[in-house]
Design a protein around this motif. Structure first.
Motif, short mmCIF file in Angstrom:
data_model
loop_
_atom_site.label_atom_id
_atom_site.label_comp_id
_atom_site.label_asym_id
_atom_site.label_seq_id
_atom_site.Cartn_x
_atom_site.Cartn_y
_atom_site.Cartn_z
N GLY A 15 18.81 -1.80 -26.47
CA GLY A 15 17.88 -1.75 -25.34
C GLY A 15 18.37 -2.58 -24.17
O GLY A 15 19.39 -3.28 -24.23
N PHE A 16 17.61 -2.50 -23.06
CA PHE A 16 17.94 -3.22 -21.85
C PHE A 16 16.73 -4.04 -21.40
O PHE A 16 15.59 -3.69 -21.68
N SER A 17 17.01 -5.12 -20.69
CA SER A 17 15.94 -5.90 -20.07
C SER A 17 16.36 -6.21 -18.63
O SER A 17 17.51 -6.00 -18.24
N LEU A 18 15.43 -6.74 -17.86
CA LEU A 18 15.69 -6.98 -16.44
C LEU A 18 16.88 -7.91 -16.21
O LEU A 18 17.63 -7.75 -15.24
N PHE A 19 17.07 -8.88 -17.10
CA PHE A 19 18.15 -9.85 -16.92
C PHE A 19 19.09 -9.92 -18.12
O PHE A 19 19.91 -10.82 -18.22
N GLY A 20 18.95 -8.96 -19.04
CA GLY A 20 19.83 -8.92 -20.19
C GLY A 20 19.44 -9.84 -21.32
O GLY A 20 20.18 -10.00 -22.30
N ASP A 21 18.27 -10.47 -21.20
CA ASP A 21 17.79 -11.38 -22.25
C ASP A 21 16.76 -10.67 -23.12
O ASP A 21 15.99 -9.83 -22.65
N ALA A 22 16.71 -11.04 -24.38
CA ALA A 22 15.70 -10.47 -25.29
C ALA A 22 14.31 -10.95 -24.87
O ALA A 22 14.17 -12.05 -24.31
N PRO A 23 13.27 -10.14 -25.08
CA PRO A 23 13.31 -8.83 -25.72
C PRO A 23 13.65 -7.72 -24.73
O PRO A 23 13.47 -7.88 -23.52
N ALA A 24 14.13 -6.61 -25.25
CA ALA A 24 14.41 -5.45 -24.42
C ALA A 24 13.10 -4.78 -24.01
O ALA A 24 12.08 -4.93 -24.67
N ASP A 25 13.13 -4.06 -22.89
CA ASP A 25 11.96 -3.34 -22.38
C ASP A 25 12.12 -1.85 -22.65
O ASP A 25 13.17 -1.27 -22.37
N ARG A 26 11.07 -1.24 -23.15
CA ARG A 26 11.15 0.16 -23.53
C ARG A 26 11.36 1.08 -22.32
O ARG A 26 12.26 1.91 -22.30
N MET A 27 10.49 0.94 -21.30
CA MET A 27 10.61 1.85 -20.15
C MET A 27 11.89 1.58 -19.36
O MET A 27 12.50 2.50 -18.84
N LEU A 28 12.30 0.33 -19.28
CA LEU A 28 13.54 0.02 -18.58
C LEU A 28 14.73 0.59 -19.33
O LEU A 28 15.70 1.07 -18.72
N THR A 29 14.67 0.58 -20.66
CA THR A 29 15.74 1.18 -21.45
C THR A 29 15.78 2.69 -21.22
O THR A 29 16.86 3.29 -21.13
N ALA A 30 14.61 3.31 -21.13
CA ALA A 30 14.55 4.75 -20.84
C ALA A 30 15.13 5.04 -19.46
O ALA A 30 15.82 6.03 -19.26
N TYR A 31 14.84 4.16 -18.51
CA TYR A 31 15.40 4.28 -17.16
C TYR A 31 16.92 4.20 -17.23
O TYR A 31 17.64 5.01 -16.61
N GLY A 32 17.43 3.22 -18.00
CA GLY A 32 18.87 3.09 -18.16
C GLY A 32 19.48 4.30 -18.82
O GLY A 32 20.58 4.75 -18.46
N LEU A 33 18.78 4.87 -19.79
CA LEU A 33 19.27 6.06 -20.48
C LEU A 33 19.46 7.21 -19.50
O LEU A 33 20.48 7.91 -19.51
N GLN A 34 18.48 7.42 -18.62
CA GLN A 34 18.62 8.46 -17.60
C GLN A 34 19.77 8.13 -16.65
O GLN A 34 20.56 8.99 -16.26
N GLU A 35 19.84 6.87 -16.26
CA GLU A 35 20.84 6.43 -15.29
C GLU A 35 22.27 6.67 -15.81
O GLU A 35 23.11 7.24 -15.11
N PHE A 36 22.54 6.24 -17.04
CA PHE A 36 23.88 6.37 -17.58
C PHE A 36 24.22 7.82 -17.92
O PHE A 36 25.38 8.21 -17.83
N THR A 37 23.22 8.59 -18.31
CA THR A 37 23.46 10.01 -18.56
C THR A 37 23.84 10.72 -17.26
O THR A 37 24.77 11.53 -17.24
N ASP A 38 23.15 10.41 -16.18
CA ASP A 38 23.50 10.99 -14.88
C ASP A 38 24.89 10.52 -14.44
O ASP A 38 25.69 11.30 -13.92
N MET A 39 25.16 9.24 -14.64
CA MET A 39 26.45 8.68 -14.25
C MET A 39 27.60 9.35 -15.00
O MET A 39 28.70 9.54 -14.45
N ALA A 40 27.36 9.72 -16.25
CA ALA A 40 28.40 10.32 -17.08
C ALA A 40 28.86 11.67 -16.55
O ALA A 40 29.93 12.15 -16.93
N ARG A 41 28.08 12.26 -15.66
CA ARG A 41 28.49 13.54 -15.06
C ARG A 41 29.63 13.35 -14.07
O ARG A 41 30.36 14.30 -13.76
N VAL A 42 29.81 12.13 -13.55
CA VAL A 42 30.83 11.90 -12.53
C VAL A 42 31.75 10.74 -12.88
O VAL A 42 32.68 10.42 -12.12
N TYR A 43 31.50 10.06 -14.02
CA TYR A 43 32.30 8.89 -14.37
C TYR A 43 32.36 8.78 -15.89
O TYR A 43 31.48 9.27 -16.58
#
Length: 224
Positions: A15-43
């Motif tokens: 998971g991911f958090s705002l500053f990389g410290d535990a605990p991870a945030d669920r919605m922020l992790t979902a945001y990151g999942l979308q972000e990295f999936t989109d990024m993978a289309r060009v990188y």
């Protein structure tokens, strides 16, 4: 450089958090999942990195298919007014899993079922916009026509539009998970509504009106 820095916000254990410290945030992790999936289309993004985020989210899921609201973030206090504060979380996470290639996971399907069964509880425009986008993503992932549940959500979302001339906007009474309230919240919610109509291919005139409203809200620097 941006990708490398973003990887440092992954929390040990997943998971991911705002500053990389535990605990991870669920919605922020979902945001990151979308972000990295989109990024993978060009990188070149490490697929294991994306898989870890998805696995962590799926491991956080409750037995009824929902995900619990994050604690300690800006939106938490305003979401206490919602009848079901798990619904927007579940909608956003399910939407992220669907768009990131995890549609066939049993957890993703349980999330979709929870949303379909609970969508009538989405009485706020922001929550309904998230729910509608998740349902649209579910139909797109399955390659089917709009399901009755999706069509019903789109109808309800259209009914919440506030028309002003050639523009349409949506107002919300809670903070977005990004912490936006008031006018900024309206911009986020309107963008989510526009996306749902555009991706579903329904009500193009209303989608256009939403985009018109968004363009009007741009400042002199071209930003929001």
């Amino acid at each position: 450089l941006g990708y490398q820095r973003l990887t440092t916000f992954e929390v040990a254990g997943g998971g991911f958090s705002l500053f990389g410290d535990a605990p991870a945030d669920r919605m922020l992790t979902a945001y990151g999942l979308q972000e990295f999936t989109d990024m993978a289309r060009v990188y070149d993004v490490d697929p294991d990195f994306i898989r870890r985020a998805a696995d962590w989210l799926l491991n956080q899921q409750a037995s009824d298919g929902s995900w619990e609201n994050d604690r300690g973030l800006v939106h938490e206090s305003t979401w206490s007014s919602l009848g079901n504060d798990r619904l927007p979380v579940t909608a956003y996470i399910t939407w992220s899993l669907l768009d990131s290639g995890f549609a066939n996971e049993s957890g993703t399907q349980r999330g979709l079922e929870y949303i379909r069964e609970s969508q009538s509880q989405a009485e706020d425009a922001y929550v309904l916009a998230l729910v509608t986008n998740a349902l649209v993503a579910g139909d797109l992932a399955q390659g089917t026509k709009l399901s009755p549940a999706t069509a019903a959500a789109l109808d309800r979302l259209a009914g919440m539009a506030q028309m002003e001339g050639s523009g349409a906007s949506w107002q919300s009474g809670v903070a977005t998970f990004m912490g936006s309230q008031g006018k900024t919240n309206s911009i986020e919610t309107t963008a989510l509504a526009a996306l749902a109509f555009l991706r579903s291919g329904s009500r193009p005139e209303l989608a256009n009106a939403a985009l018109t409203s968004l363009i009007r809200e741009k400042d002199s620097f071209g930003t929001w």
